[in-house]
Design a protein around this motif. Structure first.
Motif, PDB file in Angstrom:
ATOM      1  N   THR A  93       0.829  -1.220  -0.084  1.00  0.00           N
ATOM      2  CA  THR A  93      -0.109   0.206   0.197  1.00  0.00           C
ATOM      3  C   THR A  93       0.383   1.308  -0.235  1.00  0.00           C
ATOM      4  OG1 THR A  93      -0.496   0.082   2.335  1.00  0.00           O
ATOM      5  CG2 THR A  93      -1.536  -1.139   1.185  1.00  0.00           C
ATOM      6  N   MET A 108       4.592  -0.665   3.459  1.00  0.00           N
ATOM      7  CA  MET A 108       3.023  -0.646   4.681  1.00  0.00           C
ATOM      8  C   MET A 108       2.795  -1.595   3.258  1.00  0.00           C
ATOM      9  SD  MET A 108       2.714   1.384   6.685  1.00  0.00           S
ATOM     10  CE  MET A 108       1.758   1.056   7.504  1.00  0.00           C
ATOM     11  N   SER A 110      -1.072  -4.607   3.107  1.00  0.00           N
ATOM     12  CA  SER A 110      -2.424  -5.073   3.461  1.00  0.00           C
ATOM     13  C   SER A 110      -2.254  -6.880   3.225  1.00  0.00           C
ATOM     14  CB  SER A 110      -3.344  -4.040   2.842  1.00  0.00           C
ATOM     15  OG  SER A 110      -4.592  -4.987   3.020  1.00  0.00           O
ATOM     16  N   GLU A 115      -3.576  -3.437   7.562  1.00  0.00           N
ATOM     17  CA  GLU A 115      -2.085  -2.975   7.224  1.00  0.00           C
ATOM     18  C   GLU A 115      -1.224  -3.221   8.636  1.00  0.00           C
ATOM     19  OE1 GLU A 115      -1.336   0.144   5.003  1.00  0.00           O
ATOM     20  OE2 GLU A 115      -3.378  -0.536   4.147  1.00  0.00           O
ATOM     21  N   TYR A 154       0.040   0.820  13.707  1.00  0.00           N
ATOM     22  CA  TYR A 154      -0.038  -0.773  13.146  1.00  0.00           C
ATOM     23  C   TYR A 154       1.731  -1.657  13.412  1.00  0.00           C
ATOM     24  CZ  TYR A 154      -1.360   2.816   9.512  1.00  0.00           C
ATOM     25  OH  TYR A 154      -1.577   4.194   8.556  1.00  0.00           O
TER      26      TYR A 154
END
Length: 179
Positions: A93, A108, A110, A115, A154
């Protein structure tokens, strides 16, 4: 006469060599530092002492907050795949980490709509292969470890293995001189 003397001296030399060799190995084993393993009770006591500090209170408050619950739920979602070291399909992402991150190189991604930060402990040649990834690329990840911290919104996955289109892009090198 010489043969008799040699016959008596040879076993004496062999036995004394074995005695000194055994003595040296005993000395070496006693000089090695003992592993600092805590018993369950000692670990629990140490954790309780830490939880009473300002940092421990701050961490517990974060865990109970909506943001902390979201991060812990994300980590729990992939716990089974991590323990079995199975493949996880991810979609990239972002090629950058959130502002203020101090994790080194990472991206990053998903996984099943959640995430995650993928953090890599990589050498320079391995980084070049990881830099070929683009947003919306589908990759396969394997890892053994997920972590979290109040600083990050996250869960953080330590990348051990990444493949794209059935081609190996990254495999973590084992640490030298240890586990």
């Amino acid at each position: 006469m010489k043969k008799t003397i040699y016959a008596l001296i040879l076993p004496l030399v062999v036995v004394s060599g074995l005695v000194f060799a055994n003595r040296d190995s005993k000395i070496d084993t006693t000089q090695k530092p003992a592993a600092n393993t805590l018993g369950a009770a000692a670990a629990k006591t140490e954790r309780e002492q830490w939880e009473a500090t300002a940092e421990g209170i701050k961490f517990r408050t974060w865990q109970a907050s909506p943001e902390g619950i979201k991060v812990l739920d994300g980590a729990a979602k992939i716990r089974e795949q991590l323990s079995s070291y199975s493949n996880m399909e991810a979609v990239i992402t972002s090629l950058t980490l959130p502002p203020g991150s101090r994790l080194g190189f990472g991206i990053m991604a998903s996984i099943n709509g959640t995430e995650y930060i993928l953090q890599f402990d990589a050498d320079k040649p391995q980084l070049e292969q990881l830099r070929t990834l683009r947003v919306n690329d589908k990759i396969i990840i394997r890892s053994h470890f997920v972590s979290y911290a109040p600083k990050y919104a996250y869960p953080i996955i330590s990348g051990d293995y990444v493949e794209k289109d059935n081609k190996l892009i990254f495999k973590r090198n084992p640490r030298k001189g240890g586990c």
